[in-house]
Write a protein that holds these residues in place. Structure first.
Motif, PDB file in Angstrom:
ATOM      1  N   LEU A 248     -15.420 -41.528 140.711  1.00 40.76           N
ATOM      2  CA  LEU A 248     -14.988 -40.034 140.632  1.00 40.76           C
ATOM      3  C   LEU A 248     -15.397 -39.529 142.247  1.00 40.76           C
ATOM      4  N   HIS A 249     -15.903 -40.079 143.102  1.00 41.64           N
ATOM      5  CA  HIS A 249     -16.346 -39.717 144.410  1.00 41.64           C
ATOM      6  C   HIS A 249     -16.431 -41.248 145.148  1.00 41.64           C
ATOM      7  N   ALA A 250     -16.429 -40.843 146.475  1.00 31.21           N
ATOM      8  CA  ALA A 250     -16.535 -42.022 147.444  1.00 31.21           C
ATOM      9  C   ALA A 250     -17.421 -43.144 147.245  1.00 31.21           C
ATOM     10  N   ASP A 251     -18.718 -42.720 146.958  1.00 29.20           N
ATOM     11  CA  ASP A 251     -19.766 -43.820 146.835  1.00 29.20           C
ATOM     12  C   ASP A 251     -19.688 -44.354 145.402  1.00 29.20           C
ATOM     13  N   ALA A 252     -19.256 -43.498 144.605  1.00 35.70           N
ATOM     14  CA  ALA A 252     -19.206 -44.194 142.968  1.00 35.70           C
ATOM     15  C   ALA A 252     -17.886 -45.160 143.029  1.00 35.70           C
ATOM     16  N   ARG A 253     -17.079 -44.645 143.738  1.00 34.57           N
ATOM     17  CA  ARG A 253     -15.589 -45.654 143.917  1.00 34.57           C
ATOM     18  C   ARG A 253     -15.802 -46.976 144.581  1.00 34.57           C
ATOM     19  N   ALA A 254     -16.945 -47.003 145.786  1.00 31.45           N
ATOM     20  CA  ALA A 254     -17.226 -47.957 146.216  1.00 31.45           C
ATOM     21  C   ALA A 254     -18.125 -49.070 145.256  1.00 31.45           C
ATOM     22  N   THR A 255     -19.032 -48.457 144.633  1.00 30.59           N
ATOM     23  CA  THR A 255     -19.952 -49.633 143.627  1.00 30.59           C
ATOM     24  C   THR A 255     -18.880 -49.741 142.653  1.00 30.59           C
ATOM     25  N   SER A 256     -17.947 -48.833 141.903  1.00 28.33           N
ATOM     26  CA  SER A 256     -17.228 -49.271 140.868  1.00 28.33           C
ATOM     27  C   SER A 256     -16.283 -50.379 141.124  1.00 28.33           C
ATOM     28  N   ARG A 257     -15.652 -50.335 142.244  1.00 29.08           N
ATOM     29  CA  ARG A 257     -14.781 -51.520 142.680  1.00 29.08           C
ATOM     30  C   ARG A 257     -15.203 -52.541 143.236  1.00 29.08           C
ATOM     31  N   MET A 258     -16.702 -52.561 143.653  1.00 30.14           N
ATOM     32  CA  MET A 258     -17.455 -53.591 143.881  1.00 30.14           C
ATOM     33  C   MET A 258     -17.863 -54.268 142.623  1.00 30.14           C
ATOM     34  N   SER A 259     -18.216 -53.704 141.641  1.00 27.83           N
ATOM     35  CA  SER A 259     -18.515 -54.092 140.224  1.00 27.83           C
ATOM     36  C   SER A 259     -17.376 -54.818 139.661  1.00 27.83           C
ATOM     37  N   ALA A 260     -16.228 -54.105 139.639  1.00 28.80           N
ATOM     38  CA  ALA A 260     -14.738 -54.888 138.955  1.00 28.80           C
ATOM     39  C   ALA A 260     -14.831 -56.194 139.630  1.00 28.80           C
ATOM     40  N   ALA A 261     -15.003 -56.213 141.076  1.00 33.99           N
ATOM     41  CA  ALA A 261     -14.634 -57.404 141.665  1.00 33.99           C
ATOM     42  C   ALA A 261     -15.617 -58.413 141.347  1.00 33.99           C
ATOM     43  N   TYR A 262     -16.724 -58.170 141.196  1.00 32.41           N
ATOM     44  CA  TYR A 262     -17.736 -58.805 140.561  1.00 32.41           C
ATOM     45  C   TYR A 262     -17.760 -59.741 139.422  1.00 32.41           C
ATOM     46  N   VAL A 263     -17.134 -58.843 138.385  1.00 34.34           N
ATOM     47  CA  VAL A 263     -16.900 -59.398 137.017  1.00 34.34           C
ATOM     48  C   VAL A 263     -15.956 -60.340 137.166  1.00 34.34           C
ATOM     49  N   LEU A 264     -14.828 -60.102 137.895  1.00 33.26           N
ATOM     50  CA  LEU A 264     -13.784 -61.236 137.958  1.00 33.26           C
ATOM     51  C   LEU A 264     -14.573 -62.563 138.610  1.00 33.26           C
ATOM     52  N   GLU A 265     -14.993 -62.231 139.945  1.00 33.80           N
ATOM     53  CA  GLU A 265     -15.729 -63.446 140.306  1.00 33.80           C
ATOM     54  C   GLU A 265     -16.782 -64.185 139.640  1.00 33.80           C
ATOM     55  N   ALA A 266     -17.299 -63.333 138.691  1.00 32.47           N
ATOM     56  CA  ALA A 266     -18.451 -64.039 137.616  1.00 32.47           C
ATOM     57  C   ALA A 266     -17.779 -65.046 136.696  1.00 32.47           C
ATOM     58  N   LEU A 267     -16.409 -64.765 136.370  1.00 32.38           N
ATOM     59  CA  LEU A 267     -15.784 -65.792 135.448  1.00 32.38           C
ATOM     60  C   LEU A 267     -15.368 -66.977 136.082  1.00 32.38           C
ATOM     61  N   HIS A 268     -15.890 -67.259 137.327  1.00 28.56           N
ATOM     62  CA  HIS A 268     -15.577 -68.542 137.983  1.00 28.56           C
ATOM     63  C   HIS A 268     -16.845 -69.013 138.903  1.00 28.56           C
ATOM     64  N   ASP A 269     -17.996 -68.490 138.728  1.00 28.92           N
ATOM     65  CA  ASP A 269     -19.119 -68.973 139.371  1.00 28.92           C
ATOM     66  C   ASP A 269     -20.343 -68.568 138.537  1.00 28.92           C
ATOM     67  N   GLU A 270     -20.888 -69.532 138.288  1.00 28.20           N
ATOM     68  CA  GLU A 270     -22.030 -69.615 137.342  1.00 28.20           C
ATOM     69  C   GLU A 270     -23.221 -68.753 137.671  1.00 28.20           C
ATOM     70  N   THR A 271     -23.459 -69.035 138.907  1.00 30.68           N
ATOM     71  CA  THR A 271     -24.732 -67.826 139.497  1.00 30.68           C
ATOM     72  C   THR A 271     -24.327 -66.646 139.418  1.00 30.68           C
ATOM     73  N   VAL A 272     -23.085 -66.250 140.067  1.00 30.84           N
ATOM     74  CA  VAL A 272     -22.526 -65.042 139.685  1.00 30.84           C
ATOM     75  C   VAL A 272     -22.581 -64.419 138.253  1.00 30.84           C
ATOM     76  N   HIS A 273     -22.020 -65.409 137.535  1.00 33.48           N
ATOM     77  CA  HIS A 273     -22.125 -65.042 135.956  1.00 33.48           C
ATOM     78  C   HIS A 273     -23.360 -64.507 135.608  1.00 33.48           C
ATOM     79  N   GLU A 274     -24.600 -65.314 135.753  1.00 36.00           N
ATOM     80  CA  GLU A 274     -25.879 -65.098 135.252  1.00 36.00           C
ATOM     81  C   GLU A 274     -26.409 -63.879 135.852  1.00 36.00           C
ATOM     82  N   GLN A 275     -26.230 -63.461 137.006  1.00 37.53           N
ATOM     83  CA  GLN A 275     -26.639 -62.410 137.677  1.00 37.53           C
ATOM     84  C   GLN A 275     -25.820 -61.148 137.057  1.00 37.53           C
TER      85      GLN A 275
END
Lengths: 203, 203
Positions: free
Chosen positions: B99-126
């Protein structure tokens, strides 16, 4: 028109190859070269069917939506002639969650697509249109359920629709094994019970 | 330890450069080379701070979570000494939405991270650990609110927590302009009203 059918069949086979790349390797590996390899065709052949990565993604996303609709329709058949709106909504929501292989493929495809949409106007427009249409179908269901007395008349259809769609927010919790598939279904059932009785079942 | 501080400062500057890449160009462009360019340093300098893409992503995700916590803590200060649990939950949920620039950056980061986690065990665990911790904090809030009589005692804390977390499912609807930021806040407020009174406000 056998040639037309073939063409469609080949495009669907490519779309399925694209899903496999998204599901198994992730969206960062989603290039035309990788999809061609996965589909067992040359890059040139792939380009014969899709002029660009965006065109390929667009088709794969439409095809994913069609497959989800098809699964929902098949499930509806089992619910008989006049299914209860609660069961229709439950089926729709459950098919949007990554709870079995096909639904997982389309769910991951759709998450990747939303991220892609943020940086590509064509994809954004298509993704937006798809989500607007899906949302409209759910809102229509909610309005009918209110008119038929299944949902309390003082509920606001637009906000109830938005809240129902947020239940797809269970996806990251399921994908990262933070909650079990059964936890997800329990949450959905509790939510639908409240919506359809206007109060907490346990209250 | 000025050297230590400098090191942390440089890593944070790199993390911010990584967010900008995710926010403005998308996760498909997230390579160490592109992040180095965005941060205005050489690839070799970047590799001095992060040995791998995964290590860089990990730090950037942790930093994003810290920034979200910091925003929530700052918001809490304005709520006074003994904030109502409804207000604490509202603030937490709202800061997780784009809903604002900082939250948008962290929200997009977090969505990208979940997708990345599906294919990388270290990322998945974190990613899993982060989500489990965040979920535990929300469940603790819910349990206290039940103990203090703010939420009806027959509510199940675990399922209520899962349902509260699904409200982040408003994210794609906001990002694709399917609903307005105000629609999202209306849905959250209606949901919290029901949770804290045990019934629909309008009922």
């Amino acid at each position: 028109m056998p040639k037309q059918v073939d063409h469609r069949g080949r495009r669907e086979a490519i779309a399925r190859a694209l899903w496999r790349v998204v599901e198994q390797r992730g969206v960062t590996h989603l290039t035309m070269r990788v999809v061609a390899q996965e589909a067992g065709i040359s890059l040139g052949q792939l380009q014969h069917y899709f002029a660009s990565r965006t065109a390929m993604l667009s088709f794969a996303m439409d095809f994913a939506s069609e497959q989800t609709s098809r699964r929902v329709k098949e499930g509806l058949k089992k619910l008989g002639d006049r299914p209860h709106p609660r069961d229709v909504l439950r089926l729709t929501l459950v098919e949007m969650l990554p709870l079995h292989a096909d639904a997982r493929a389309t769910s991951r495809m759709s998450a990747a697509y939303v991220l892609e949409a943020l940086h590509d106007e064509t994809v954004h427009e298509q993704a937006r249109r798809g989500l607007v249409q899906g949302r409209a179908l759910v809102e229509q269901l909610v309005r009918h359920a209110i008119a038929d007395g299944h949902i309390a008349p003082d509920r606001d259809p637009a906000t109830e629709t938005n809240l129902l769609l947020t239940l797809t927010g269970l996806t990251p919790l399921i994908e990262l094994n933070v909650i079990s598939p059964q936890d997800a279904l329990t949450a959905i059932d509790l939510y639908l019970d409240r919506l359809f009785t206007g109060r907490d079942r346990s209250a």
